[in-house]
Design a protein around this motif. Structure first.
Motif, short mmCIF file in Angstrom:
data_model
loop_
_atom_site.label_atom_id
_atom_site.label_comp_id
_atom_site.label_asym_id
_atom_site.label_seq_id
_atom_site.Cartn_x
_atom_site.Cartn_y
_atom_site.Cartn_z
N LEU A 1 1.47 9.96 8.40
CA LEU A 1 0.70 10.77 7.46
C LEU A 1 1.15 12.22 7.50
O LEU A 1 1.20 12.90 6.46
CB LEU A 1 -0.79 10.66 7.76
CG LEU A 1 -1.42 9.29 7.47
CD1 LEU A 1 -2.87 9.26 7.96
CD2 LEU A 1 -1.35 8.96 5.99
N GLU B 1 1.60 6.97 -6.68
CA GLU B 1 0.50 7.88 -7.01
C GLU B 1 0.92 9.33 -6.84
O GLU B 1 0.65 10.19 -7.70
CB GLU B 1 -0.71 7.59 -6.11
CG GLU B 1 -1.43 6.29 -6.43
CD GLU B 1 -2.49 5.98 -5.39
OE1 GLU B 1 -2.71 6.82 -4.50
OE2 GLU B 1 -3.08 4.88 -5.47
N LEU B 2 1.57 9.62 -5.71
CA LEU B 2 1.98 11.00 -5.43
C LEU B 2 3.03 11.48 -6.43
O LEU B 2 3.00 12.62 -6.87
CB LEU B 2 2.52 11.10 -4.00
CG LEU B 2 1.47 10.92 -2.89
CD1 LEU B 2 2.15 10.85 -1.53
CD2 LEU B 2 0.45 12.05 -2.92
N ALA C 1 8.10 9.48 2.87
CA ALA C 1 7.26 8.29 2.99
C ALA C 1 7.97 7.24 3.84
O ALA C 1 9.08 6.80 3.51
CB ALA C 1 6.94 7.72 1.62
N ASP D 1 11.38 8.70 -0.66
CA ASP D 1 10.79 7.39 -0.40
C ASP D 1 11.72 6.54 0.44
O ASP D 1 12.77 6.09 -0.02
CB ASP D 1 10.49 6.70 -1.73
CG ASP D 1 9.72 5.39 -1.55
OD1 ASP D 1 9.36 5.07 -0.40
OD2 ASP D 1 9.50 4.70 -2.56
N GLN E 1 0.83 -1.20 0.00
CA GLN E 1 0.00 0.00 0.00
C GLN E 1 0.87 1.26 0.00
O GLN E 1 0.59 2.21 -0.73
CB GLN E 1 -0.91 0.01 1.22
CG GLN E 1 -2.08 -0.94 1.15
CD GLN E 1 -2.93 -0.87 2.41
OE1 GLN E 1 -2.43 -0.71 3.51
NE2 GLN E 1 -4.24 -0.99 2.24
N ALA E 2 1.90 1.26 0.83
CA ALA E 2 2.77 2.44 0.93
C ALA E 2 3.47 2.70 -0.39
O ALA E 2 3.54 3.85 -0.85
CB ALA E 2 3.79 2.24 2.05
N ASP F 1 2.58 14.39 4.38
CA ASP F 1 1.91 15.64 3.99
C ASP F 1 2.81 16.85 4.14
O ASP F 1 2.92 17.68 3.23
CB ASP F 1 0.65 15.82 4.83
CG ASP F 1 -0.09 17.10 4.47
OD1 ASP F 1 -0.48 17.25 3.30
OD2 ASP F 1 -0.27 17.96 5.36
N ALA G 1 2.47 1.83 -3.34
CA ALA G 1 1.47 2.30 -4.31
C ALA G 1 1.15 3.78 -4.09
O ALA G 1 1.00 4.54 -5.06
CB ALA G 1 0.20 1.46 -4.20
N ARG G 2 1.04 4.19 -2.84
CA ARG G 2 0.73 5.59 -2.54
C ARG G 2 1.87 6.50 -2.99
O ARG G 2 1.62 7.60 -3.53
CB ARG G 2 0.49 5.76 -1.04
CG ARG G 2 0.13 7.19 -0.62
CD ARG G 2 -1.12 7.69 -1.33
NE ARG G 2 -1.48 9.04 -0.94
CZ ARG G 2 -2.10 9.88 -1.72
NH1 ARG G 2 -2.47 9.53 -2.95
NH2 ARG G 2 -2.41 11.10 -1.30
#
Length: 402
Positions: free
Chosen positions: A354, A27-28, A363, A37, A20-21, A358, A23-24
């Motif tokens: 998070l 996306e970003l 990440a 990362d 999931q991480a 942000d 993939a996120r």
């Protein structure tokens, strides 16, 4: 048309937090964000040239057909020789299984051995997939918290307390993902003494990071430390991490012939055999020049030292020095309860992660995904430049909290 309903084994598990991480982050980045990362759980090196060449030669020689479920004779010999050199224990081809990555081997081992209600002891922090693999195969994960006071390692007392008549397996991962913890021979002997009291309990030792070790000599396998347990230990390994071959998908295990036969029976119905080309590459990796491992471990060591020093210099964060693998598990309890510049309160490691994404474009993965909070995991399988940029951004973000 009736609405599709997935099988219960699907609904009772969750998607891998690390997947999931990743993939996120993708996306970003696709949205134009510049993300530092620190989530990636794979070497950033290329597969060594002699290994790639072995695959090319296999293709050119027409070695592109099905193989035996248990692999080619060349790969079998390479694995068994490697395991003997590492553990001092000799295994036969009937005690060997080969699959599409160590992850598949672990999954099929659980599929081959668990019935409904069987318990699997999993020390936490754990690799994110263990509990869900157990759940998907009708087992019951028994999570045993192993905090910093024990070096994130399972103690004999905690193991003894967790074992019940329903216990089928203990999963032991060292060097650990996510903490980098390694068991000494003495610690393994103490755990082994408990296991010897319970002849119905098998142990799956996930040793995929065994070559990425920063101590003297080599890590000790439970099977080496307690030879009396040999027939109740399934040693899982592969070529993904040590040889930068994550995408080649080649893992293996050695252990009790009856367990291995069950796994291979399933494998014959799941994918028949691993890729023949990957098998050729893996044989070259295990039996060829090993200098890549020595050189890469020294690079990981320098990255580890930079990451740990930088993180420990940040007020409110602390980090033990990992003994192996390429992860650091960072205590972020000092940030819990603080308020972000936007006025949000950080109430968990998930909130903190998070916030870093942000506010700092960094990440990482929350410790709650690994069963022990409040922490976060970083990977230092990336460049020093990326590590330093990430630490600097985390420091700035932490300083902004009130």
């Amino acid at each position: 048309m009736p609405e599709y309903q997935p099988a219960s084994r699907v609904t009772r598990i969750k998607e891998s937090a690390s997947v999931q991480a990743a993939a996120r982050v993708r996306e970003l980045k696709a949205e134009g964000r510049q993300i530092v990362d620190l989530t990636v759980g794979e070497p950033d090196f290329d597969t060594p040239e002699h290994i790639k060449q072995a695959a090319i030669e296999a293709i050119e020689a027409g070695e592109t057909k099905y193989t035996s479920v248990t692999g080619t004779p060349k790969l079998q010999a390479a694995i068994l020789s490697y395991v003997e050199s590492r553990t001092g224990l000799r295994y036969t081809p009937k005690e060997l299984t080969i699959g599409g990555g160590a992850k598949q081997v672990i999954y099929t081992a659980l599929m081959a051995s668990l019935n409904e209600g069987d318990e699997v002891i999993i020390p936490a922090p754990y690799w994110v997939s263990y509990p869900d693999m157990v759940l998907a195969n009708d087992g019951t994960p028994v999570i045993v918290p192993c905090g910093e006071e024990s070096g994130f390692k399972l103690t004999p007392e905690a193991l003894r307390a967790a074992i019940t008549p329903a216990t089928r397996w203990l999963i032991l991962n060292a060097p650990s993902n996510p903490t980098g913890a390694v068991y000494s021979r003495a610690e393994l002997e103490e755990l082994g003494a408990v296991l010897l009291e319970h002849p119905n309990v098998y142990t799956l030792t996930d040793e995929i990071y065994d070559e990425i070790y920063f101590g003297e000599g080599r890590i000790t396998s439970l099977a080496t430390a307690v030879p009396a347990l040999r027939d109740r230990i399934l040693i899982v390994n592969g070529v993904s991490k040590a040889y930068a071959m994550t995408g080649w998908r080649l893992g293996y295990a050695v252990g009790p012939a009856a367990v291995v036969a069950s796994i291979n029976k399933l494998q014959s119905q799941i994918s028949s055999c691993p890729s023949s080309v990957s098998q050729a590459a893996a044989a070259a990796a295990l039996s060829g020049d090993q200098s890549f491992i020595t050189e890469s471990v020294e690079v990981y060591r320098s990255r580890r030292d930079a990451a740990v020093a930088g993180l420990n210099a940040i007020d409110g964060l602390s980090c033990r020095t990992p003994e192996g693998a390429f992860y650091a598990y960072v205590n972020c309890s000092g940030a819990i309860g603080k308020t972000t510049p936007s006025g949000s309160k950080i109430q968990s490691d998930q909130d903190f992660v998070l916030y870093l994404l942000d506010a700092a474009s960094v990440a990482v993965i929350p410790g709650s995904a690994y069963g022990l909070a409040p922490y976060f995991r970083i990977s230092f399988a990336t460049s020093l430049e990326t590590i330093n940029a990430g630490v600097e951004a985390i420091d700035k973000a932490v300083r902004a909290l009130s």
